[in-house]
Design an enzyme around this catalytic site. Sequence first.
Site, PDB file in Angstrom:
ATOM      1  N   THR A  78     -69.674  33.152 -62.947  1.00  8.32           N
ATOM      2  CA  THR A  78     -69.969  32.478 -61.680  1.00  8.32           C
ATOM      3  C   THR A  78     -71.464  32.278 -61.469  1.00  8.32           C
ATOM      4  O   THR A  78     -71.901  31.220 -60.987  1.00  8.32           O
ATOM      5  CB  THR A  78     -69.355  33.265 -60.513  1.00  8.32           C
ATOM      6  OG1 THR A  78     -67.958  33.451 -60.776  1.00  8.32           O
ATOM      7  CG2 THR A  78     -69.526  32.542 -59.202  1.00  8.32           C
ATOM      8  N   ASN A 127     -61.545  41.809 -64.118  1.00  5.69           N
ATOM      9  CA  ASN A 127     -61.122  40.440 -63.854  1.00  5.69           C
ATOM     10  C   ASN A 127     -61.451  40.084 -62.407  1.00  5.69           C
ATOM     11  O   ASN A 127     -62.157  40.829 -61.721  1.00  5.69           O
ATOM     12  CB  ASN A 127     -59.609  40.323 -64.125  1.00  5.69           C
ATOM     13  CG  ASN A 127     -59.210  38.951 -64.649  1.00  5.69           C
ATOM     14  OD1 ASN A 127     -59.674  37.924 -64.159  1.00  5.69           O
ATOM     15  ND2 ASN A 127     -58.345  38.925 -65.642  1.00  5.69           N
ATOM     16  N   THR A 128     -60.931  38.958 -61.924  1.00  4.75           N
ATOM     17  CA  THR A 128     -61.145  38.553 -60.533  1.00  4.75           C
ATOM     18  C   THR A 128     -60.332  39.436 -59.586  1.00  4.75           C
ATOM     19  O   THR A 128     -59.398  40.128 -60.009  1.00  4.75           O
ATOM     20  CB  THR A 128     -60.748  37.082 -60.328  1.00  4.75           C
ATOM     21  OG1 THR A 128     -59.364  36.925 -60.712  1.00  4.75           O
ATOM     22  CG2 THR A 128     -61.617  36.170 -61.158  1.00  4.75           C
ATOM     23  N   PHE A 178     -54.108  29.771 -66.154  1.00 10.32           N
ATOM     24  CA  PHE A 178     -54.155  29.674 -67.623  1.00 10.32           C
ATOM     25  C   PHE A 178     -53.893  28.245 -68.107  1.00 10.32           C
ATOM     26  O   PHE A 178     -53.129  28.019 -69.056  1.00 10.32           O
ATOM     27  CB  PHE A 178     -53.134  30.612 -68.277  1.00 10.32           C
ATOM     28  CG  PHE A 178     -53.431  32.077 -68.173  1.00 10.32           C
ATOM     29  CD1 PHE A 178     -54.631  32.549 -67.675  1.00 10.32           C
ATOM     30  CD2 PHE A 178     -52.475  33.011 -68.587  1.00 10.32           C
ATOM     31  CE1 PHE A 178     -54.891  33.917 -67.589  1.00 10.32           C
ATOM     32  CE2 PHE A 178     -52.723  34.375 -68.506  1.00 10.32           C
ATOM     33  CZ  PHE A 178     -53.924  34.832 -68.002  1.00 10.32           C
ATOM     34  N   ASN A 194     -60.398  31.080 -57.681  1.00  9.10           N
ATOM     35  CA  ASN A 194     -59.644  30.201 -58.560  1.00  9.10           C
ATOM     36  C   ASN A 194     -58.184  30.645 -58.655  1.00  9.10           C
ATOM     37  O   ASN A 194     -57.878  31.824 -58.607  1.00  9.10           O
ATOM     38  CB  ASN A 194     -60.288  30.127 -59.954  1.00  9.10           C
ATOM     39  CG  ASN A 194     -59.694  31.119 -60.934  1.00  9.10           C
ATOM     40  OD1 ASN A 194     -58.645  30.861 -61.536  1.00  9.10           O
ATOM     41  ND2 ASN A 194     -60.348  32.267 -61.095  1.00  9.10           N
ATOM     42  N   SER A 223     -54.978  38.756 -64.820  1.00 12.06           N
ATOM     43  CA  SER A 223     -55.213  37.589 -63.972  1.00 12.06           C
ATOM     44  C   SER A 223     -54.193  37.581 -62.840  1.00 12.06           C
ATOM     45  O   SER A 223     -53.006  37.857 -63.069  1.00 12.06           O
ATOM     46  CB  SER A 223     -55.072  36.301 -64.791  1.00 12.06           C
ATOM     47  OG  SER A 223     -55.031  35.176 -63.929  1.00 12.06           O
ATOM     48  N   ASN A 254     -53.181  34.916 -61.371  1.00 11.82           N
ATOM     49  CA  ASN A 254     -52.725  33.529 -61.213  1.00 11.82           C
ATOM     50  C   ASN A 254     -51.496  33.150 -62.023  1.00 11.82           C
ATOM     51  O   ASN A 254     -51.071  31.997 -62.000  1.00 11.82           O
ATOM     52  CB  ASN A 254     -53.875  32.578 -61.543  1.00 11.82           C
ATOM     53  CG  ASN A 254     -55.053  32.794 -60.610  1.00 11.82           C
ATOM     54  OD1 ASN A 254     -54.870  33.030 -59.416  1.00 11.82           O
ATOM     55  ND2 ASN A 254     -56.255  32.757 -61.155  1.00 11.82           N
ATOM     56  N   THR A 255     -50.932  34.100 -62.761  1.00  9.59           N
ATOM     57  CA  THR A 255     -49.658  33.899 -63.447  1.00  9.59           C
ATOM     58  C   THR A 255     -48.658  34.861 -62.832  1.00  9.59           C
ATOM     59  O   THR A 255     -48.866  36.078 -62.897  1.00  9.59           O
ATOM     60  CB  THR A 255     -49.788  34.158 -64.961  1.00  9.59           C
ATOM     61  OG1 THR A 255     -50.668  33.187 -65.531  1.00  9.59           O
ATOM     62  CG2 THR A 255     -48.431  34.055 -65.654  1.00  9.59           C
ATOM     63  N   GLY A 298     -62.563  31.964 -69.296  1.00 15.50           N
ATOM     64  CA  GLY A 298     -62.206  31.081 -68.193  1.00 15.50           C
ATOM     65  C   GLY A 298     -63.080  29.855 -68.085  1.00 15.50           C
ATOM     66  O   GLY A 298     -62.651  28.832 -67.551  1.00 15.50           O
ATOM     67  N   PHE A 299     -64.305  29.938 -68.588  1.00 13.53           N
ATOM     68  CA  PHE A 299     -65.198  28.775 -68.530  1.00 13.53           C
ATOM     69  C   PHE A 299     -64.883  27.821 -69.679  1.00 13.53           C
ATOM     70  O   PHE A 299     -64.679  26.629 -69.469  1.00 13.53           O
ATOM     71  CB  PHE A 299     -66.658  29.216 -68.584  1.00 13.53           C
ATOM     72  CG  PHE A 299     -67.624  28.100 -68.296  1.00 13.53           C
ATOM     73  CD1 PHE A 299     -68.073  27.882 -66.998  1.00 13.53           C
ATOM     74  CD2 PHE A 299     -68.092  27.263 -69.297  1.00 13.53           C
ATOM     75  CE1 PHE A 299     -68.957  26.839 -66.711  1.00 13.53           C
ATOM     76  CE2 PHE A 299     -68.965  26.226 -69.030  1.00 13.53           C
ATOM     77  CZ  PHE A 299     -69.404  26.017 -67.726  1.00 13.53           C
ATOM     78  N   ASN A 344     -59.654  35.371 -75.714  1.00 18.61           N
ATOM     79  CA  ASN A 344     -58.957  35.950 -74.569  1.00 18.61           C
ATOM     80  C   ASN A 344     -57.558  35.336 -74.521  1.00 18.61           C
ATOM     81  O   ASN A 344     -57.418  34.115 -74.469  1.00 18.61           O
ATOM     82  CB  ASN A 344     -59.732  35.643 -73.281  1.00 18.61           C
ATOM     83  CG  ASN A 344     -59.193  36.401 -72.085  1.00 18.61           C
ATOM     84  OD1 ASN A 344     -58.104  36.121 -71.598  1.00 18.61           O
ATOM     85  ND2 ASN A 344     -59.982  37.349 -71.601  1.00 18.61           N
ATOM     86  N   LYS A 399     -58.351  43.977 -70.786  1.00 19.24           N
ATOM     87  CA  LYS A 399     -59.090  43.566 -69.590  1.00 19.24           C
ATOM     88  C   LYS A 399     -58.287  43.952 -68.357  1.00 19.24           C
ATOM     89  O   LYS A 399     -57.102  43.618 -68.261  1.00 19.24           O
ATOM     90  CB  LYS A 399     -59.343  42.054 -69.599  1.00 19.24           C
ATOM     91  CG  LYS A 399     -60.242  41.587 -68.448  1.00 19.24           C
ATOM     92  CD  LYS A 399     -60.676  40.144 -68.642  1.00 19.24           C
ATOM     93  CE  LYS A 399     -61.700  39.728 -67.592  1.00 19.24           C
ATOM     94  NZ  LYS A 399     -62.206  38.358 -67.817  1.00 19.24           N
ATOM     95  N   MET A 411     -56.253  28.906 -61.189  1.00 18.60           N
ATOM     96  CA  MET A 411     -56.041  27.924 -62.248  1.00 18.60           C
ATOM     97  C   MET A 411     -54.707  28.113 -62.960  1.00 18.60           C
ATOM     98  O   MET A 411     -53.989  27.152 -63.226  1.00 18.60           O
ATOM     99  CB  MET A 411     -57.183  27.991 -63.269  1.00 18.60           C
ATOM    100  CG  MET A 411     -58.567  27.735 -62.681  1.00 18.60           C
ATOM    101  SD  MET A 411     -58.738  26.118 -61.894  1.00 18.60           S
ATOM    102  CE  MET A 411     -58.761  25.048 -63.329  1.00 18.60           C
TER     103      MET A 411
END
Length: 353
Positions: A315, A245-246, A122, A118, A183, A185-186, A70-71, A147, A216, A120
């Site tokens: 983080t 994950n988050t 992907f 976040n 994740s 976020n998708t 992610g970074f 990843n 993951k 984001m």
Amino acid sequence: MFDYATMKKLMFNFSPENAHHIAEFFFKNGAKYAPFILPLLAERFFVHDKRLEQNLFGCTFLNPLGLGAGFDKNATMIKMLTALGFGYIEYGTITPKPQSGNAKPRLFRFVEEESIQNAMGFNNEGMDVIAKRLESLYPFATPLGANIGKNKVTPSEDALKDYEQLIRQFDRLSDYLVINISSPNTPGLRDLQNEAFIKDLFVMAKSLTNKPVLLKIAPDLTVKDAIDLCSCALENGAAGIVATNTTIDYSLLKNAKDFGGISGKVLREKSFALFEALAKEFFGKTTLISVGGIDSAEEAYRRLKAGASLIQTYTSFIFKGPSVNKEINLGILSRMEHEGFSRIGELIGSDRR
């Protein structure tokens, strides 16, 4: 040479996403146009001590601390990040086609809680561009993990095709691969955290690559569901588990948004609780990587004792800078000496024995 406190004060005047773009610009171009700074930074921040070395996935990890996915989404910062102390880098998440990600604003920092939220989605340049970039870099001095995740527009019934393309592409450009279906976020991605899909996915992966492929998982699964899903993955060829994950547990942050995933200090105990439950079940049977709220030598040591062969930060690197990398690795060594461990292999999983 490198005053992170001053730099952070300056960078935190920008929005989180703009600050990240600025950091990426300097990390990428610093390595390219001023390569002489890399050994200077490595001398200051990279801890290489034989007692921390491990052989995993067919390669040598000089220390157990990696940078979580992610970074460095597009694999543009690997040289600089390694010089700043990471023993390995997990780049991505990468999708087959380039995508811009979710609507902005989509990245939020919570300074007092040392946490980030976040959404984001992907955002990345796509597998072809990233693969071309990696061709001039891989194999690298330290291990690299890819990843991988499906595109937002890919329907769930076609998700396997996305992962197939990605495995074929990054099999030759990584030391291990991580399947990201956790994740938040998708849309629909976490729905793929089911045994039928995981079985099909890892059977397919095993037929495509000899590189280790890991799963993951999300921290929001029940212990039973997490164990069942991990068992299914391992029975069908997974080489390890990355946890976690988050989180979408918005109660962890006082002023959390109602979307996206939370990382950082507030995730620490939730992530550890699930990791420990998995370690009790799977330590000694597979490779475990722990991530989520690791921001100190004390926490890193706790994860290693619980059964993590490798750990990751993200983080805490943003809030504390590269000094936290050195601090963690030197702190692990100090605690090993105190407890009588002569090498990291003796430490890993000592709470399980």
